[in-house]
Write a protein that holds these residues in place. Sequence first.
Motif, mmCIF file in Angstrom:
data_model
loop_
_atom_site.group_PDB
_atom_site.id
_atom_site.type_symbol
_atom_site.label_atom_id
_atom_site.label_comp_id
_atom_site.label_asym_id
_atom_site.label_seq_id
_atom_site.Cartn_x
_atom_site.Cartn_y
_atom_site.Cartn_z
ATOM 1 N N LEU A 118 0.797 -1.304 0.058
ATOM 2 C CA LEU A 118 -0.121 0.129 -0.022
ATOM 3 C C LEU A 118 0.915 1.375 -0.040
ATOM 4 O O LEU A 118 0.271 2.347 -0.474
ATOM 5 C CB LEU A 118 -0.854 -0.034 1.298
ATOM 6 C CG LEU A 118 -2.077 -1.237 1.210
ATOM 7 C CD1 LEU A 118 -2.697 -1.037 2.615
ATOM 8 C CD2 LEU A 118 -2.831 -1.015 0.193
ATOM 9 N N HIS A 124 3.108 1.817 -7.963
ATOM 10 C CA HIS A 124 1.400 1.797 -8.246
ATOM 11 C C HIS A 124 1.364 2.682 -9.717
ATOM 12 O O HIS A 124 0.675 2.262 -10.552
ATOM 13 C CB HIS A 124 0.512 1.992 -7.027
ATOM 14 C CG HIS A 124 0.585 1.358 -6.014
ATOM 15 N ND1 HIS A 124 -0.124 1.755 -4.877
ATOM 16 C CD2 HIS A 124 1.256 0.227 -5.801
ATOM 17 C CE1 HIS A 124 0.470 1.256 -4.054
ATOM 18 N NE2 HIS A 124 1.165 0.162 -4.293
ATOM 19 N N TYR A 138 -7.910 -6.109 -3.670
ATOM 20 C CA TYR A 138 -7.141 -5.898 -2.485
ATOM 21 C C TYR A 138 -6.497 -7.321 -2.244
ATOM 22 O O TYR A 138 -7.304 -8.334 -2.457
ATOM 23 C CB TYR A 138 -7.708 -5.439 -1.361
ATOM 24 C CG TYR A 138 -8.028 -3.916 -1.702
ATOM 25 C CD1 TYR A 138 -7.229 -2.795 -1.381
ATOM 26 C CD2 TYR A 138 -9.187 -3.557 -1.971
ATOM 27 C CE1 TYR A 138 -7.300 -1.605 -1.387
ATOM 28 C CE2 TYR A 138 -9.545 -2.187 -2.051
ATOM 29 C CZ TYR A 138 -8.663 -1.235 -1.851
ATOM 30 O OH TYR A 138 -9.058 0.073 -2.016
#
Length: 145
Positions: A118, A124, A138
């Motif tokens: 994350l 990302h 997720y």
Amino acid sequence: MSNVEIKELQSEKEITEAFPVMKQLRSHLDQDTYLALVIEAKKIDSYHLFALYDQEDIVAVTGFKPMITLYYGRFVWVCDLVTQSEHRSKGYGERLLSFVHEWTKEHDYEAVALSSGLQRTEAHRFYEERMDYNKASYVFKKVIE
């Protein structure tokens, strides 16, 4: 990037030579644990470890395994992808991940999937904007003691 080569790491010596780069992603591992896990994963789980060399130096590493699930079908799961910190943003990660895409197609798999921590917002952006990946889900984890 004229002297760039991608090579599968087979021997313990080759696998160990990639550890300093892999350590930047898997900082919780020491060299002996890393080597034991790679050897076991290659033997039991069809794990493949490739390095991207520039001028004979390892500058990026990827580890992946072919899988079959009902959700993804026949696909390749990228377990590890890391470029040495001083060589980031030079196209090495893109080149190595593109190699994984080619390997996937050549071996008759349908997709490539991966997870990313994350906190790794730059990664990302790379996956979504540069490599055209979509967020599919997720990933959840529970440590069993």
